[in-house]
Design a protein around this motif. Structure first.
Motif, PDB file in Angstrom:
ATOM      1  N   ALA A   4       0.868  -1.074   0.110  1.00  0.00           N
ATOM      2  CA  ALA A   4       0.038   0.141  -0.137  1.00  0.00           C
ATOM      3  C   ALA A   4       1.089   1.231  -0.113  1.00  0.00           C
ATOM      4  CB  ALA A   4      -0.962   0.051   1.187  1.00  0.00           C
ATOM      5  N   ASN A   5       0.402   2.170  -0.945  1.00  0.00           N
ATOM      6  CA  ASN A   5       0.995   3.475  -0.662  1.00  0.00           C
ATOM      7  C   ASN A   5      -0.175   4.229  -0.696  1.00  0.00           C
ATOM      8  OD1 ASN A   5       2.536   5.850  -0.926  1.00  0.00           O
ATOM      9  ND2 ASN A   5       3.673   5.206  -2.774  1.00  0.00           N
ATOM     10  N   THR A   6      -0.823   4.584  -1.964  1.00  0.00           N
ATOM     11  CA  THR A   6      -1.939   5.351  -2.058  1.00  0.00           C
ATOM     12  C   THR A   6      -3.258   4.867  -1.494  1.00  0.00           C
ATOM     13  OG1 THR A   6      -2.316   4.741  -4.057  1.00  0.00           O
ATOM     14  CG2 THR A   6      -1.278   6.625  -3.951  1.00  0.00           C
ATOM     15  N   THR A   7      -3.275   3.521  -1.186  1.00  0.00           N
ATOM     16  CA  THR A   7      -4.475   2.643  -0.759  1.00  0.00           C
ATOM     17  C   THR A   7      -4.382   2.290   0.359  1.00  0.00           C
ATOM     18  OG1 THR A   7      -3.709   0.584  -1.421  1.00  0.00           O
ATOM     19  CG2 THR A   7      -4.887   1.884  -3.230  1.00  0.00           C
ATOM     20  N   LEU A  13       4.267   1.039   2.301  1.00  0.00           N
ATOM     21  CA  LEU A  13       5.648   1.446   1.569  1.00  0.00           C
ATOM     22  C   LEU A  13       5.741   3.153   1.717  1.00  0.00           C
ATOM     23  CD1 LEU A  13       4.614   0.119  -2.020  1.00  0.00           C
ATOM     24  CD2 LEU A  13       6.229  -0.784  -0.096  1.00  0.00           C
ATOM     25  N   LYS A  14       4.751   3.894   2.135  1.00  0.00           N
ATOM     26  CA  LYS A  14       5.119   5.164   2.529  1.00  0.00           C
ATOM     27  C   LYS A  14       5.721   5.266   3.589  1.00  0.00           C
ATOM     28  CE  LYS A  14       2.632   9.670   3.080  1.00  0.00           C
ATOM     29  NZ  LYS A  14       1.330  10.362   3.078  1.00  0.00           N
ATOM     30  N   HIS A  15       5.396   4.630   4.964  1.00  0.00           N
ATOM     31  CA  HIS A  15       6.132   4.808   6.278  1.00  0.00           C
ATOM     32  C   HIS A  15       7.122   3.606   6.302  1.00  0.00           C
ATOM     33  CE1 HIS A  15       2.198   6.898   6.623  1.00  0.00           C
ATOM     34  NE2 HIS A  15       3.109   7.704   7.166  1.00  0.00           N
ATOM     35  N   GLN A  16       7.267   2.919   5.456  1.00  0.00           N
ATOM     36  CA  GLN A  16       8.622   1.634   5.370  1.00  0.00           C
ATOM     37  C   GLN A  16       7.921   0.755   6.687  1.00  0.00           C
ATOM     38  OE1 GLN A  16      11.451   1.273   3.046  1.00  0.00           O
ATOM     39  NE2 GLN A  16       9.490   1.841   2.181  1.00  0.00           N
ATOM     40  N   LYS A  44       9.188  -2.549  11.558  1.00  0.00           N
ATOM     41  CA  LYS A  44       9.868  -1.650  10.768  1.00  0.00           C
ATOM     42  C   LYS A  44      11.487  -2.205  10.281  1.00  0.00           C
ATOM     43  CE  LYS A  44       8.134   2.837  11.495  1.00  0.00           C
ATOM     44  NZ  LYS A  44       8.171   3.617  10.119  1.00  0.00           N
ATOM     45  N   SER A  45      11.679  -3.309  10.979  1.00  0.00           N
ATOM     46  CA  SER A  45      12.803  -4.182  10.800  1.00  0.00           C
ATOM     47  C   SER A  45      12.788  -5.385  11.335  1.00  0.00           C
ATOM     48  CB  SER A  45      13.933  -3.173  11.350  1.00  0.00           C
ATOM     49  OG  SER A  45      13.902  -3.215  12.704  1.00  0.00           O
ATOM     50  N   VAL A  81      12.397 -11.302   5.951  1.00  0.00           N
ATOM     51  CA  VAL A  81      13.061  -9.976   6.453  1.00  0.00           C
ATOM     52  C   VAL A  81      12.062  -8.851   6.083  1.00  0.00           C
ATOM     53  CG1 VAL A  81      15.291  -8.627   5.868  1.00  0.00           C
ATOM     54  CG2 VAL A  81      15.275 -10.887   6.134  1.00  0.00           C
ATOM     55  N   VAL A  82      11.691  -8.045   7.155  1.00  0.00           N
ATOM     56  CA  VAL A  82      10.847  -6.935   6.866  1.00  0.00           C
ATOM     57  C   VAL A  82      11.292  -6.047   5.794  1.00  0.00           C
ATOM     58  CG1 VAL A  82       9.614  -5.018   7.992  1.00  0.00           C
ATOM     59  CG2 VAL A  82       9.843  -7.100   8.903  1.00  0.00           C
ATOM     60  N   GLN A  83      12.275  -5.377   5.918  1.00  0.00           N
ATOM     61  CA  GLN A  83      13.183  -4.434   4.659  1.00  0.00           C
ATOM     62  C   GLN A  83      13.091  -5.002   3.306  1.00  0.00           C
ATOM     63  OE1 GLN A  83      13.714  -1.235   5.275  1.00  0.00           O
ATOM     64  NE2 GLN A  83      12.879  -1.736   7.139  1.00  0.00           N
ATOM     65  N   ARG A  84      13.009  -6.460   3.169  1.00  0.00           N
ATOM     66  CA  ARG A  84      12.901  -6.841   1.816  1.00  0.00           C
ATOM     67  C   ARG A  84      11.681  -6.752   1.276  1.00  0.00           C
ATOM     68  NH1 ARG A  84      15.933 -12.070   0.427  1.00  0.00           N
ATOM     69  NH2 ARG A  84      15.718 -11.231  -1.738  1.00  0.00           N
ATOM     70  N   LEU A  85      10.561  -6.436   1.932  1.00  0.00           N
ATOM     71  CA  LEU A  85       9.036  -6.437   1.400  1.00  0.00           C
ATOM     72  C   LEU A  85       9.148  -4.960   0.957  1.00  0.00           C
ATOM     73  CD1 LEU A  85       7.153  -8.350   4.349  1.00  0.00           C
ATOM     74  CD2 LEU A  85       7.326  -9.193   1.885  1.00  0.00           C
ATOM     75  N   MET A  86       9.735  -4.103   1.434  1.00  0.00           N
ATOM     76  CA  MET A  86       9.670  -2.580   1.118  1.00  0.00           C
ATOM     77  C   MET A  86      10.297  -2.315  -0.498  1.00  0.00           C
ATOM     78  SD  MET A  86       8.363  -1.757   3.630  1.00  0.00           S
ATOM     79  CE  MET A  86       8.415  -2.564   5.341  1.00  0.00           C
TER      80      MET A  86
END
Length: 122
Positions: A49-52, A77-80, A100-101, A115-120
């Motif tokens: 999600a970014n705009t949704t 995605l906006k707030h990672q 967040k990590s 790994v959380v960061q890989r999803l970003m």
């Protein structure tokens, strides 16, 4: 055969057929040629999600919980940040965690560490 990179519709009890960004479903082979996976076939769903974001964190969460989807993740995605909803009871998620990590494991596959960061990085 796994279906990577191809959208999968999910058939919900309310007769809707959403297409989540990522659906981890039971490998039922040729059965999916005649019908879409239903809630009992879904291990967990992920929306990016970014705009949704508001829709994904509110309305979609309610729809998926009421339908019986056991676990639902939203990659903000906006707030990672990864938001995980689980512990489904009586049509409502009882657990909400924010990451967040680090690593997160889905309830259906506790031996899998994501790994959380890989999803970003979409």
């Amino acid at each position: 055969m796994p279906r990577f990179g191809r959208p999968i519709r999910i058939t919900l009890p309310n007769d809707s057929e959403p297409i989540p960004d990522l659906a981890i479903v039971k490998p039922l082979g040729s059965r999916y040629l005649s019908q879409h996976p239903g809630p009992a076939d879904v291990f967990w769903l992920i929306e990016f999600a970014n705009t949704t974001l508001s829709k994904d964190l509110n309305r979609k969460k309610e729809v998926y919980a009421q339908a019986g989807i056991r676990e639902y993740w939203v990659v903000d995605l906006k707030h990672q940040e990864l938001v995980c909803f689980g512990d489904l009871q009586q049509g409502s998620y009882q657990q909400e965690t924010h990451h967040k990590s680090g690593q997160v494991s889905p309830g259906a596959f506790p031996e899998v560490a994501i790994v959380v960061q890989r999803l970003m990085r979409v």
